[in-house]
Design an enzyme around this catalytic site. Structure first.
Site, short mmCIF file in Angstrom:
data_model
loop_
_atom_site.label_atom_id
_atom_site.label_comp_id
_atom_site.label_asym_id
_atom_site.label_seq_id
_atom_site.Cartn_x
_atom_site.Cartn_y
_atom_site.Cartn_z
N GLU A 148 0.79 -1.25 0.00
CA GLU A 148 0.00 0.00 0.00
C GLU A 148 0.82 1.30 0.00
O GLU A 148 0.70 2.12 0.90
CB GLU A 148 -0.95 0.00 1.21
CG GLU A 148 -1.91 -1.19 1.21
CD GLU A 148 -2.76 -1.27 2.47
OE1 GLU A 148 -2.73 -0.35 3.29
OE2 GLU A 148 -3.45 -2.29 2.63
N ASN A 179 1.61 -5.39 -2.97
CA ASN A 179 0.22 -5.68 -2.60
C ASN A 179 -0.53 -4.37 -2.32
O ASN A 179 -0.04 -3.51 -1.59
CB ASN A 179 0.27 -6.53 -1.32
CG ASN A 179 -1.05 -7.17 -0.95
OD1 ASN A 179 -1.72 -7.75 -1.79
ND2 ASN A 179 -1.42 -7.08 0.32
N GLU A 226 -6.75 -10.46 -0.58
CA GLU A 226 -7.44 -10.14 0.70
C GLU A 226 -8.94 -9.96 0.47
O GLU A 226 -9.55 -9.01 0.97
CB GLU A 226 -6.88 -8.86 1.31
CG GLU A 226 -5.39 -8.86 1.54
CD GLU A 226 -4.87 -7.62 2.26
OE1 GLU A 226 -5.67 -6.85 2.80
OE2 GLU A 226 -3.64 -7.43 2.27
O1 9MR Z 1 -7.40 -7.37 9.13
C1 9MR Z 1 -6.24 -6.80 9.71
C2 9MR Z 1 -6.54 -6.35 11.14
O2 9MR Z 1 -6.89 -7.47 11.92
C3 9MR Z 1 -5.33 -5.65 11.71
O3 9MR Z 1 -5.66 -5.13 12.98
C4 9MR Z 1 -4.90 -4.54 10.78
C5 9MR Z 1 -3.62 -3.87 11.29
O4 9MR Z 1 -2.56 -4.77 11.33
O5 9MR Z 1 -4.66 -5.01 9.48
C6 9MR Z 1 -5.77 -5.64 8.87
O6 9MR Z 1 -5.42 -6.14 7.61
C7 9MR Z 1 -5.11 -5.23 6.59
C8 9MR Z 1 -4.00 -5.83 5.73
O7 9MR Z 1 -2.91 -6.15 6.53
C9 9MR Z 1 -3.60 -4.91 4.61
N1 9MR Z 1 -4.74 -4.52 3.81
C10 9MR Z 1 -5.88 -4.01 4.54
C11 9MR Z 1 -6.29 -4.97 5.66
C12 9MR Z 1 -7.52 -4.46 6.39
O8 9MR Z 1 -7.22 -3.29 7.07
#
Ligand code: 9MR
Length: 386
Positions: free
Chosen positions: A168, A217, A283
């Site tokens: 990102e 990603n 995802e």
């Molecule tokens: O789903 C994830 C959540 O449980 C965590 O608290 C958060 C921070 O680490 O990240 C979320 O996952 C993200 C992913 O790593 C990257 N793309 C967006 C996802 C949703 O926020």
């Protein structure tokens, strides 16, 4: 005596838990859960494909919740850690390395013959405070990033098939004005190192495990947009510099009713595959604006089917991973309370219309391919006979 008290205590807690769940509003769900075969993972394997999920960690999920674990093992042939392989978990402070949850997931995946995606070596979120507020000079920040990637990738070398190296980078709010910087400013790496941190990260990962597949990603790139253009330019730039990058992950966090069309999805995969890259949906979830109705669940099922279809048909795509097993443990629940029910299983681990749509599509695809093979054999035979 103590023992008996404990047993009674446990029974009491169990009864109270059942009463509590049964008494919760909207909990009129029948206890009977459909777990009849075939299972997604078996169908995916027949298609040389990965159907995966993000895996949480804790008392409600991996490895402690038996229903969660049963569903995970039964239905998926790929996993990705939802947060336990991020900086925040692995290195909460400078002196502490916490690999245990990641180790546990890897052991589990190996015991259950699952492919593992690693997520994520660098990101602007989930950065521990000591890094975020460290005000490190460029050289020190570079060493920190390289050292982290070297240690984490090195520790699990050969066990993780593919890594999200960089996550990102590109902003959501691009206007298209000339001279505009498409990259996020709110990243500690961008601030402390500058734009070349991305290539530094990829080079470090390639060095630490030359055999791992290295991914960029991002979300919001599943249809043509300024953001997609900027990601494309970023990757072209990396390739121009001779940086090893193997794939791009389309996260696929969608809103029900707004999933891109089949043509849009295909064009997006084609665009990046055209750079010689692998592509995956990494995802996927499709959140529904509340109230959740049967009609919306049917629409969601159609949209899931669309994603699976595009992915299976694309020669450069071999995986779709969902961002969670069940609706009860999706990140959406805490992120936006106006939305819910984004996944294939409901909060009782029962299959939703989306599950059946994905499964039916996999089954039909197996039949189509078998039909195709038989057809080819018949044609060959006829040619020989004739
Ligand atoms: O789903 C994830 C959540 O449980 C965590 O608290 C958060 C921070 O680490 O990240 C979320 O996952 C993200 C992913 O790593 C990257 N793309 C967006 C996802 C949703 O926020």
């Amino acid at each position: 005596m103590m023992m008996r008290r404990r047993v009674f205590g446990l029974i009491f807690v169990a009864i109270m838990a059942v009463v509590l769940v049964a008494g919760m509003p909207g909990c009129g769900k029948p206890v009977k859960i459909d777990i009849t075969p075939p299972y997604l993972r078996d169908l995916a394997e027949q298609l040389n494909f990965y159907i995966g999920t993000a895996v949480g960690y804790g008392s409600q999920t991996f490895p402690n919740n038996s229903q969660y674990m049963r569903t995970l093992k039964r239905e998926f042939n790929a996993v990705v850690a939802e947060y336990t392989m991020k900086w925040g978990t692995i290195r909460p402070d400078r002196e502490t390395f916490n690999y245990r949850p990641g180790d546990e997931l890897l052991d589990f995946a190996e015991n259950n013959k699952m492919m593992v995606r690693g997520h994520t070596l660098s990101w602007h979120q989930s950065v521990p405070a000591w890094v975020e507020n460290g005000n490190f000079p460029r050289d020190e920040a570079i060493s920190l990033l390289q050292d982290h990637i070297n240690k984490v990738v090195g520790r699990w070398k050969g066990r993780i098939r593919e890594w999200d190296v960089v996550n990102e980078v590109i902003r959501d709010d691009l206007t298209g004005q000339t001279g505009e910087n498409p990259r996020r400013g709110n990243s500690v790496w961008e601030r402390s190192i500058g734009a070349d941190w991305v290539e530094i990260a990829f080079r470090a990962a390639a060095e630490a495990d030359p055999d791992a597949l290295l991914f960029y990603n991002d979300y919001g790139i599943e249809r043509k947009s300024r953001k997609q253009d900027a990601v494309y330019a970023l990757i072209q730039d990396l390739q121009g510099k001779g940086v090893k990058i193997d794939g791009v992950g389309f996260q696929g966090h969608f809103v029900c009713g707004n999933v891109p069309s089949e043509e849009e999805l295909k064009a997006s995969l084609d665009r990046f595959a055209g750079l010689g890259l692998r592509v995956q949906f990494t995802e996927v979830d499709i959140r529904i604006k509340k109230p959740v109705t049967p009609e919306k669940l049917t629409l969601q099922a159609k949209e899931y089917e669309r994603i699976i279809k595009v992915a299976l048909e694309h020669p450069a795509c071999d995986a779709v991973l969902f961002w969670g097993v069940d609706d009860g443990h999706s990140w959406i629940n805490s992120w936006d309370k106006n939305y819910g029910a984004p996944l294939l299983f409901d909060s009782w681990y029962d299959r939703k219309p989306a599950y059946y749509a994905v499964r039916d599509y996999l089954l039909a695809e197996i039949e189509r391919r078998q039909g195709g093979e038989e057809g080819e054999e018949n044609e060959k035979k006829e040619a020989q006979d004739g």
